[in-house]
Write a protein that holds these residues in place. Structure first.
Motif, short mmCIF file in Angstrom:
data_model
loop_
_atom_site.label_atom_id
_atom_site.label_comp_id
_atom_site.label_asym_id
_atom_site.label_seq_id
_atom_site.Cartn_x
_atom_site.Cartn_y
_atom_site.Cartn_z
N THR A 14 -5.42 34.25 -8.36
CA THR A 14 -6.80 33.98 -7.97
C THR A 14 -7.69 34.99 -8.67
OG1 THR A 14 -6.14 33.14 -5.81
CG2 THR A 14 -8.44 33.77 -6.08
N MET A 15 -8.53 34.52 -9.56
CA MET A 15 -9.39 35.40 -10.35
C MET A 15 -10.67 35.67 -9.59
SD MET A 15 -10.74 34.63 -14.22
CE MET A 15 -11.45 35.89 -15.27
N ASN A 16 -11.12 36.95 -9.59
CA ASN A 16 -12.39 37.28 -8.98
C ASN A 16 -12.99 38.48 -9.70
OD1 ASN A 16 -11.88 39.91 -7.19
ND2 ASN A 16 -10.10 38.56 -6.99
N SER A 17 -14.32 38.58 -9.67
CA SER A 17 -15.00 39.69 -10.34
C SER A 17 -16.40 39.86 -9.78
CB SER A 17 -15.08 39.45 -11.84
OG SER A 17 -15.80 40.48 -12.48
N THR A 18 -16.80 41.12 -9.59
CA THR A 18 -18.17 41.45 -9.19
C THR A 18 -18.99 41.92 -10.38
OG1 THR A 18 -17.46 43.71 -8.67
CG2 THR A 18 -17.44 42.11 -6.87
N LEU A 19 -18.41 41.91 -11.57
CA LEU A 19 -19.09 42.38 -12.77
C LEU A 19 -20.16 41.40 -13.21
CD1 LEU A 19 -16.07 43.65 -14.88
CD2 LEU A 19 -17.70 45.05 -13.61
N ASP A 20 -21.26 41.93 -13.80
CA ASP A 20 -22.21 41.02 -14.41
C ASP A 20 -21.62 40.48 -15.70
OD1 ASP A 20 -22.82 42.70 -16.65
OD2 ASP A 20 -24.32 43.77 -15.49
N SER A 21 -22.24 39.45 -16.25
CA SER A 21 -21.65 38.71 -17.37
C SER A 21 -21.43 39.59 -18.60
CB SER A 21 -22.52 37.51 -17.72
OG SER A 21 -23.85 37.92 -18.04
N ARG A 22 -22.37 40.51 -18.87
CA ARG A 22 -22.25 41.34 -20.07
C ARG A 22 -21.04 42.27 -19.98
NH1 ARG A 22 -24.93 46.13 -22.17
NH2 ARG A 22 -26.13 46.33 -20.25
N VAL A 23 -20.87 42.89 -18.81
CA VAL A 23 -19.76 43.81 -18.64
C VAL A 23 -18.43 43.06 -18.58
CG1 VAL A 23 -18.82 45.69 -17.25
CG2 VAL A 23 -21.28 45.40 -17.43
N LEU A 24 -18.43 41.89 -17.93
CA LEU A 24 -17.22 41.08 -17.88
C LEU A 24 -16.77 40.69 -19.27
CD1 LEU A 24 -15.05 39.48 -16.34
CD2 LEU A 24 -16.69 37.59 -16.16
N SER A 25 -17.71 40.35 -20.13
CA SER A 25 -17.38 39.98 -21.51
C SER A 25 -16.70 41.15 -22.22
CB SER A 25 -18.65 39.58 -22.26
OG SER A 25 -18.37 39.30 -23.61
N SER A 26 -17.23 42.36 -22.05
CA SER A 26 -16.63 43.54 -22.69
C SER A 26 -15.24 43.81 -22.14
CB SER A 26 -17.53 44.77 -22.46
OG SER A 26 -18.79 44.59 -23.07
N LEU A 27 -15.05 43.64 -20.84
CA LEU A 27 -13.74 43.88 -20.24
C LEU A 27 -12.72 42.88 -20.75
CD1 LEU A 27 -12.94 44.87 -16.63
CD2 LEU A 27 -11.73 42.95 -17.64
N LEU A 28 -13.10 41.61 -20.87
CA LEU A 28 -12.18 40.60 -21.37
C LEU A 28 -11.72 40.93 -22.79
CD1 LEU A 28 -13.89 37.31 -20.10
CD2 LEU A 28 -11.71 38.25 -19.32
N ILE A 29 -12.64 41.36 -23.61
CA ILE A 29 -12.30 41.70 -25.00
C ILE A 29 -11.34 42.89 -25.04
CG2 ILE A 29 -13.23 42.56 -27.18
CD1 ILE A 29 -15.79 40.93 -26.55
N ALA A 30 -11.63 43.92 -24.23
CA ALA A 30 -10.75 45.10 -24.20
C ALA A 30 -9.37 44.75 -23.67
CB ALA A 30 -11.38 46.18 -23.32
N ALA A 31 -9.31 43.93 -22.62
CA ALA A 31 -8.03 43.53 -22.06
C ALA A 31 -7.24 42.68 -23.05
CB ALA A 31 -8.25 42.76 -20.76
N GLU A 32 -7.92 41.77 -23.73
CA GLU A 32 -7.25 40.89 -24.71
C GLU A 32 -6.66 41.69 -25.85
OE1 GLU A 32 -7.54 38.50 -28.54
OE2 GLU A 32 -8.96 40.01 -27.85
N LYS A 33 -7.38 42.71 -26.31
CA LYS A 33 -6.88 43.53 -27.42
C LYS A 33 -5.60 44.25 -27.03
CE LYS A 33 -8.22 47.32 -30.49
NZ LYS A 33 -9.30 48.28 -30.87
#
Length: 223
Positions: A14-33
């Motif tokens: 179950t995916m959840n996040s309190t991050l705003d869209s800009r920070v979530l985007s940065s986190l996804l990129i860092a996690a993917e790398k």
């Protein structure tokens, strides 16, 4: 097999996040790398999770996330859910629509879903390929070269002046096999050279067509 066994860890995600869209985007990129292009063990990932928490969940907060145990614990749970969702989506081969539908079912905001949509549109093919490559031990196709030749000598006079195709087939080792410490820094690719006459080539082509038909049937059933 080892990677596939690790992915069994990601059930009931179950995916959840309190991050705003800009920070979530940065986190996804860092996690993917880290997850898909470097070494990552989901059973031993707390240090990586904490680095993400300090980098992204301190954003806009008065307290430093590393100094607030409650905030850190909440951040780690969210990061865990996001990374599990990425790995589960890759394992299942989700397209963008499937991932976005899943995000909606997890009550993600419209802005967050838009981030996920853009991210998965750009990265899903590479991510899914990475999961596939890291989960197999068998070698894969690398290169095929061929040329035509004419026999000028043969035990059977009927074969003289008959054209034949000469092939060189190369394979490359899997990522898992290449990472084995016993074979690192060694050229583990292999090749085979062989010739085929017209009837043998026709038989091979028919076999390849049979394989293609079965693969297409399986793809239709899966979709």
């Amino acid at each position: 097999r080892h990677q596939l066994e690790q992915l069994n860890y990601f059930s009931n995600v179950t995916m959840n996040s309190t991050l705003d869209s800009r920070v979530l985007s940065s986190l996804l990129i860092a996690a993917e790398k880290k997850i898909f292009h470097q070494s990552f063990d989901p059973n031993n990932a707390q240090e990586f999770y904490q680095s993400l928490a300090r980098s992204y969940y301190a954003y806009g907060q008065e307290d430093n996330v590393g100094e607030n145990s409650v905030l850190l614990s909440s951040a780690l749970l969210e990061i865990d859910s996001i990374i599990k969702a990425l790995l589960f989506a890759a394992k299942e081969g989700w397209d963008t629509n499937a991932f976005c539908s899943y995000a909606r079912s997890c009550s993600m905001s419209n802005d967050q879903i838009k981030v996920i949509e853009n991210f998965w549109d750009k990265e899903s093919r590479q991510i899914i390929t990475s999961i596939y490559e890291r989960s197999r031990w068998t070698s894969s196709f690398s290169y095929l070269s061929w040329r035509l030749d004419v026999k000028v000598m043969s035990k059977d006079s009927n074969d003289i002046n008959e054209p034949v195709a000469l092939f060189e087939l190369r394979t490359k080792p899997s990522s898992l096999a290449s990472s084995n410490s016993a074979i690192q820094n060694k050229d583990t690719s292999s090749s085979a050279c062989f010739e085929m006459d017209r009837s043998e080539l026709e038989g091979l082509i028919q076999s390849l067509r049979d394989v293609e038909m079965k693969l297409n049937e399986f793809s239709i059933q899966k979709s």
